[in-house]
Write an enzyme that holds these catalytic residues in place. Sequence first.
Site, PDB file in Angstrom:
ATOM      1  N   ASN A  13       0.817  -1.221   0.000  1.00 26.22           N
ATOM      2  CA  ASN A  13       0.000   0.000   0.000  1.00 26.22           C
ATOM      3  C   ASN A  13       0.848   1.267   0.000  1.00 26.22           C
ATOM      4  OD1 ASN A  13      -2.342  -1.379  -0.064  1.00 26.22           O
ATOM      5  ND2 ASN A  13      -3.184  -0.517   1.827  1.00 26.22           N
ATOM      6  N   MET A  14       0.301   2.259  -0.659  1.00 29.38           N
ATOM      7  CA  MET A  14       0.906   3.585  -0.729  1.00 29.38           C
ATOM      8  C   MET A  14       1.517   4.023   0.601  1.00 29.38           C
ATOM      9  SD  MET A  14       0.962   6.184  -2.903  1.00 29.38           S
ATOM     10  CE  MET A  14      -0.407   6.283  -4.044  1.00 29.38           C
ATOM     11  N   LYS A  15       0.726   3.916   1.652  1.00 27.42           N
ATOM     12  CA  LYS A  15       1.174   4.440   2.941  1.00 27.42           C
ATOM     13  C   LYS A  15       2.295   3.606   3.550  1.00 27.42           C
ATOM     14  CE  LYS A  15      -0.579   6.152   7.361  1.00 27.42           C
ATOM     15  NZ  LYS A  15      -1.724   6.603   8.125  1.00 27.42           N
ATOM     16  N   GLY A  16       2.309   2.317   3.187  1.00 30.17           N
ATOM     17  CA  GLY A  16       3.370   1.476   3.715  1.00 30.17           C
ATOM     18  C   GLY A  16       3.194   1.192   5.186  1.00 30.17           C
TER      19      GLY A  16
END
Lengths: 245, 519
Positions: free
Chosen positions: A124-127
């Site tokens: 995911n983008m946020k990591g």
Amino acid sequence: MIIRPYGDTLNDGAVQLSFTLPVPDGPRGREAARVFVEKLGFKHAEIVHSHAMADGFSFYVAYGKTETSVDFDTIQIEEATGEKIYTMGEACEVIRENLGRKVVIVGACTGFDAHTVGIDAIMNMKGYNHHYGLERYQEIEAHNLGAQVPNDKLIDYALKVNADAILVSQIVTQKDVHIQNMTELIELLQARGLRERFIVIAGGTRIGNKLAVELGYDGGFGKGSYADHVATFIVDRLIERKHNA
Amino acid sequence: METKLALPADKIAQARELSVRIVKPVMDFVEAHTTVTVERATLRLAGADGADSDGVPVPNLIVDQLKNKLEAGALLYYVNALVKTGETVEGLNAKIAAGLRVGDLPLGDRSAIDRKASELVRAFSDRVTRNRQHREAKLVEFEGKNHSPMLYLIVATGNIFEDVKQAQAAAEQGADVVAVIRTTAQSLLDYVPYGATTEGFGGTYATQENFRIMRAALDEAVEKHGRYIYLTNYASGLCMPEIAAMGALERLDMMLNDSMYGILFRDINMYRTFVDQKFSRMINAFAGVIINTGEDNYLTTSDAVEKAYTVLASQFLNERFAYAAGLPAKLMGLGHAFEMDPEIKNGFLLELAQAQMAREIFPEAPLKYMPPTKFMTGDIFKGVVQNALFNFVSQATGQGIHLLGMLTEAIHTPYMQDRSLALENAKYVMNNMADLAGEIEFKQGGIIMNRAHQVLDEAVAFLQKIEQLGLMDAMEKGEFAEIKRPRDMGKGLDGLVKKGPEYFNPFEGYLKAELGLEG
């Protein structure tokens, strides 16, 4: 080479520690803390600071010297990646310079596993824990298929998007269900003659590199792994393959 | 408020006008809809509580039974069942838990239903008013005892009874605000678990019983230390309004509540979130609960220097959404964060500019300032310095709610000693420079002033763009936090219901009247 922690003299074994004890601050608490540090095996244990925290809890800063040592030459590491882990920027730079195209990665929680926390942490983008996920990498095209994806569907999808790598996350390990499921993916790939087509990676809290390699994966990533590690592994493998081709 | 940045008033006014125009069409949509959790929240306000033998909460049992009848409002059937059975609220809850289907009872005399509903609204109003009065009385009794900014600590053991010990310890160490972190992924549960809980991962379930237990424990601490302790939880995720309802009933004081966070960071459907946030905020407003918005999260996916304007723009939007739900400015804990890369030259000046700018643009809001997290490394020694700089900015710019930075951020959930060291750090910095802010002015045309003007200009330009696109289109295009969320995707969309012409919700009507909202 035998080594010990370094304070101001080679192999003096100096270590700093801090901890809380569930007792009030005071002479008795400080002495208890000092004895505790000595019991850990430290010589010349010294409590340099203490203060009261909540009711019946106190905090200590301690120094001690240890005679314990390790032989650096015998140290082995089990991780899939070596010493050098690329940051997101470095990984993208290496891809641009060496591959000149986007790297395509497909990931999923396979079988009946509904826990996407692991695959999300990596993709995911946020990591996770301030490490961006693969979706955030400019030079990576990341496809996160989510939970409960059958192994054959995952392979179909990887073919469809012309993936370089397949990531499989397995969190549930009751009755070794993860081993059966991970094995099935490798067998399906072999049966379809696709094992060498993809870099195949497994991840999960109970999965290490050793287990994954034993089961026929290229690499495995356990607790403490981030997108950085996975990206580094994939990028280095792709470059290696390109040179060998 | 004394101004140090000479921000142009017309620009600020323009940003607010744009926000009104951006939020208006969303609110028109909101007015026409309800959701399963708004219905369950309404039932909870009326007293629906408990769970069946499988642990399914009574509000869920009711709403699930009414699948095709929700457009009339779930409360109608609940109140009808009270009238028909002659049961008390507790008695009816027990029957529903045992299998009674309220939707199967024929609807009776409407005036009897209305009378009963008014009674329930009054009981709710009395209880929440008492809560509000209790808080206000304690704040008067212990006036001047809280730190300024208020020091905010989290507990997250997973076990409410262990949380109690940690929370009481935090209060003893000097915390003004204690937040109980929720268990991982509770935001994606479409129900609120029932009862006290002792097993959570990375946090503790938000349940009404857990709220009650923690409130009682902190009330002890309030008396012991002679300082009001604000209890905080999360009115966010798929059960946002239900948790707001529970918080109002159990006297929580602050709730994390953002108009867009769930959409962006939890992939919750945007229609669902917009409807849910309005009802939550109306409940919060009536209960005097301070909301904390989530702008800090933008900076975890976007660069804090480049995208500083998205934080300001979101603050304007959250403010507008909050006004539209009846929240006064003093209850708006608009969020932002100290998240710039520590390697940037003069990064500290940019942080100072951002914090001072927010202070001057939202003078009455108790701004919620978040500590460094993204660039905390595991080097705990450097972390202490980063937190000290953060503490400095917070004090120098008069922030309202100060989340304490943990030296072990990025390593583990805080140990007791981590909290103690964080409090010592903040108290030292804030006391040591208590009146510095009154002594300093910023140089005309200097780095700090220029930076604040630049961010405001960029925020206005960004809001203009959002206004042209429409907020929902803008979110589909990834204008916020660089995350794209299609309007017909995301979790919870199936729980959205268009209100019927006869929609029955006297709690909503009461709150609107009390809060001076139209309709």
